[in-house]
Design an enzyme around this catalytic site. Structure first.
Site, mmCIF file in Angstrom:
data_model
loop_
_atom_site.group_PDB
_atom_site.id
_atom_site.type_symbol
_atom_site.label_atom_id
_atom_site.label_comp_id
_atom_site.label_asym_id
_atom_site.label_seq_id
_atom_site.Cartn_x
_atom_site.Cartn_y
_atom_site.Cartn_z
ATOM 1 N N GLU A 1 0.803 -1.223 0.000
ATOM 2 C CA GLU A 1 0.000 0.000 0.000
ATOM 3 C C GLU A 1 0.834 1.271 0.000
ATOM 4 O O GLU A 1 0.309 2.363 -0.232
ATOM 5 C CB GLU A 1 -0.949 -0.011 1.203
ATOM 6 C CG GLU A 1 -2.057 -1.052 1.074
ATOM 7 C CD GLU A 1 -2.952 -1.140 2.298
ATOM 8 O OE1 GLU A 1 -2.554 -0.598 3.345
ATOM 9 O OE2 GLU A 1 -4.024 -1.753 2.198
ATOM 10 N N GLU B 1 7.179 -21.419 8.663
ATOM 11 C CA GLU B 1 7.638 -20.502 9.702
ATOM 12 C C GLU B 1 8.707 -21.117 10.595
ATOM 13 O O GLU B 1 9.382 -20.406 11.342
ATOM 14 C CB GLU B 1 6.470 -20.042 10.574
ATOM 15 C CG GLU B 1 5.855 -21.142 11.420
ATOM 16 C CD GLU B 1 4.688 -20.627 12.249
ATOM 17 O OE1 GLU B 1 4.637 -20.974 13.432
ATOM 18 O OE2 GLU B 1 3.853 -19.873 11.717
#
Length: 212
Positions: free
Chosen positions: A81, A112
């Site tokens: 963004e 992860e």
């Protein structure tokens, strides 16, 4: 500093399945109201980290966010963004998530837990001392993030973090830690809730104060 996973502790609410929709919404809202106060308590840490980000970007560096699961997705969202919101070049802010592009939409099992992939992902972007890396991990224990920050420290790359447990390994590994302690989640262990909201608020603050 002792380390307790408050994000994983039992919910303050029992019998969720017996609650009406109205009760569920009211209780979630009650818990959510505590998040901005937790962020407020971390403002001095947020400022120190933001000042370091500004310094690195002014010398031509880039900002890297990295995390797994919800934390990783939030970093990707904030990075994506920045160009349309602030008019900065694509690539100035980079979001990395354990498991790669696939993990943005679908969980990638065990991604992860890698102790090497985080640093490998950074190296693919030719990471340098001009850049800064912020590890995002609600628990503060994610190996993908922890070991990437460790490698950054060994290579004189500035490091920050956003976590939701006090005294976590990730916070201790980073030079500029931000610890937003939100307490137990409404749904036990569901750190996409208050912890995720807290991380999003902090990311909003860092990127906005940096890019304006």
């Amino acid at each position: 500093m002792s380390f307790t996973r408050t994000t994983e502790q039992d919910s303050n609410y029992n019998g969720l399945e017996q609650m009406s929709v109205s009760e569920l919404l009211q209780h979630i809202n009650t818990e959510d109201k505590t998040v901005p106060l937790a962020v407020e308590n971390a403002l001095p840490q947020i400022e120190r980290l933001t000042q370091e980000v500004i310094k690195q970007l002014k010398q031509g560096g880039r900002l890297f966010y990295m995390g797994a699961g919800t934390s990783g997705r939030l970093g990707v969202v904030d990075a994506s963004e920045c160009p349309p919101t602030f008019g900065v070049p694509h690539g100035m802010v980079v979001g990395l998530i354990a498991g790669g592009e696939t993990a943005i939409r679908k969980a990638v099992e065990f991604a992860e837990d890698s102790s090497t992939q985080g640093w490998a992902d950074l190296q693919e972007h030719a990471i340098t001392e001009k850049d800064i890396v912020i590890g995002i991990a609600a628990s503060g224990t994610t190996p993908y993030v922890l070991h990437a920050l460790e490698a950054c420290n060994q290579n004189n790359i500035p490091t920050g973090s956003i976590t939701c447990n006090a005294g976590s390994p990730v916070a201790q590994m980073s030079k500029y830690p931000v610890e937003v302690v939100v307490g137990p989640e409404f749904v036990t262990g569901s750190s996409r809730m208050k912890a995720g909201t807290a991380q999003k608020l902090v990311l909003n603050m860092i990127s906005t104060a940096t890019m304006i």
